[in-house]
Design an enzyme around this catalytic site. Sequence first.
Site, short mmCIF file in Angstrom:
data_model
loop_
_atom_site.label_atom_id
_atom_site.label_comp_id
_atom_site.label_asym_id
_atom_site.label_seq_id
_atom_site.Cartn_x
_atom_site.Cartn_y
_atom_site.Cartn_z
CG HIS A 140 -1.71 -1.13 1.49
ND1 HIS A 140 -2.91 -0.69 -0.03
CD2 HIS A 140 -2.54 -2.14 2.20
CE1 HIS A 140 -3.81 -1.81 0.67
NE2 HIS A 140 -3.22 -2.95 1.17
CD GLU A 141 2.36 5.63 -2.80
OE1 GLU A 141 3.70 5.83 -1.81
OE2 GLU A 141 2.51 5.50 -3.31
#
Length: 584
Positions: free
Chosen positions: A219-220
């Site tokens: 995930h960013e």
Amino acid sequence: MDQALLLVHNALPAEGLRLSAASAACHQCSYQVLAFIPASNGSLRKPSTVTVAVDTQHPLTLLLDGFSEDRELCKIHYHFGESGNYSLEVKTLSRSTQTVSCDLIINEDPINSYLPILFAFLVYMGILAIVIVGRLLMKIDPVRNWVCKKLNPRETDRLINSELGSPNRADSLSSDPSQHLWSAISRQRLRSLDTFRGLSLIIMVFVNYGGGKYWFFKHESWNGLTVADLVFPWFVFIMGTSVSLSLSSMLRWGSSKKKVLGKILWRSFLLILLGIIVVNPNYCLGPLSWDNLRIPGVLQRLGFAYLVVAALELLFTGAGAESVTEMPCPALQDILPYWPQWIFILTLEVIWLCLTFLLPVPGCPRGYLGPGGIGDFGKYPNCTGGAAGYIDRLLLGEKHIYQHPSSSVLYQTKMPYDPEGILGTINTIFMAFLGLQAGKIILLYKDQHKQIMSRFFIWSIVMGIISAALTKCSKDEGIIPVNKNLWSISYVTTMSCFAFILLLLIYYLVDVKRLWSGAPFFYPGMNSILVYIGHEVFENYFPFKWKMQDSQSHAEHLTQNLTATTLWVIISYVLYRRRIFWKI
């Protein structure tokens, strides 16, 4: 893994150095000190050397300044390669002008950490080619007869001796009424929806297992998107689409709204309960403890979004509501009849906007959307998530939300923050409602493929325009950036833009032209709850996980994660063949 070795040689005789770094992926981050390099030994004319490990996932800006005089000597922008060996030589070019040079030298070339991805791609493409060739060969009668005889020689001989000819699909279906009914049901069901769901689920399983430890499969850290950020909203979207079709079917077959509401409530309760009791706790670490049990989660959010969207659809829709009627504005005939639903959803969005931008958060600026930590130059270290994080900590308590958010590594945040928290659930409902809209389009324009695909395309364009306006087509500079942690409105509109296009393509290939059966994604899509819960429960057990020889190898992690994901596809295929489906 994801690191390189940097040797800093300081040849300045009278000045020590301070080496700091900032990642290009870290928005408005203050420089972090990596090392202090003492002055060189002037008598021996030997530079002092310090060894530093630097990150290779994103480009870095290295800043060298003298810590005695506090002056900037040089600044270098560079993207280091994994396992590379580099030297940074700092020396004086001219003693009269005290001009300092900083030269970056490659001592040992980095490895190509992306080769395992290419190799895995080629392996799967090879398997796909073998399957396609096998299916083409099976269409040739002599080949099919030979294979059938080798696999089941007694049955083949019996068929030949009784002059029934070679076995084929039509014969087997006609001789088995239950098989014929099963085939008819399968044909009536839109395979594209299960394929879409299965595709989202399989990517979700892969990234949850680690995604080979590549940064773009994680995930960013805060604003922006990676592959891992795509799948959950797509799963929510297709859930909304399925709600529209299933409720329409139940009402059309004569089920009362009271009975359907009971099913909705029971399913929502089970999803939330499974998320809290089964998925969230790690029983390998000990028995269930309510003291630090995480309350939010993926299944909990799915359950609540399903409850709201399904109840909303049930309340304002009756049997046969999807029939086409004359309207003053035909272009909006999939929207105007459902105006009460839109008013409810837009009201929820106004609530989200008011809480996000107007709620006072102690110690934080009003409307703060940042990650806290070292972001925003370290001004608001304890403001992670702004109002969203504050509401969760206030209502649920710090011990009952996610303790290691994706921002904790890059932005060095210390506050717990839950990406499946309370405030973001509002926009998850909006995402499910947009999926519901796709289902209404399918019902309204039943078998009118061009109309359905054109509506999907129009919705995708509209959502894309809204996203462009909210983000100003940038990662960090927009009014409301795309952010999975916050589930911002722009994140929902962007994901729904992609979802409408992806559903259009799959619908065209699978249900319109029938160029693709949906395999292998179709099978996990038919057993999505079982696959999701199963992959979470058995994550740490063989054969889904084993002890690695080199835990710092992308190749080993990728092999393990792809093997585990492929096993769940095979399991779902076996369950499909045996007609075993776990429905809630």
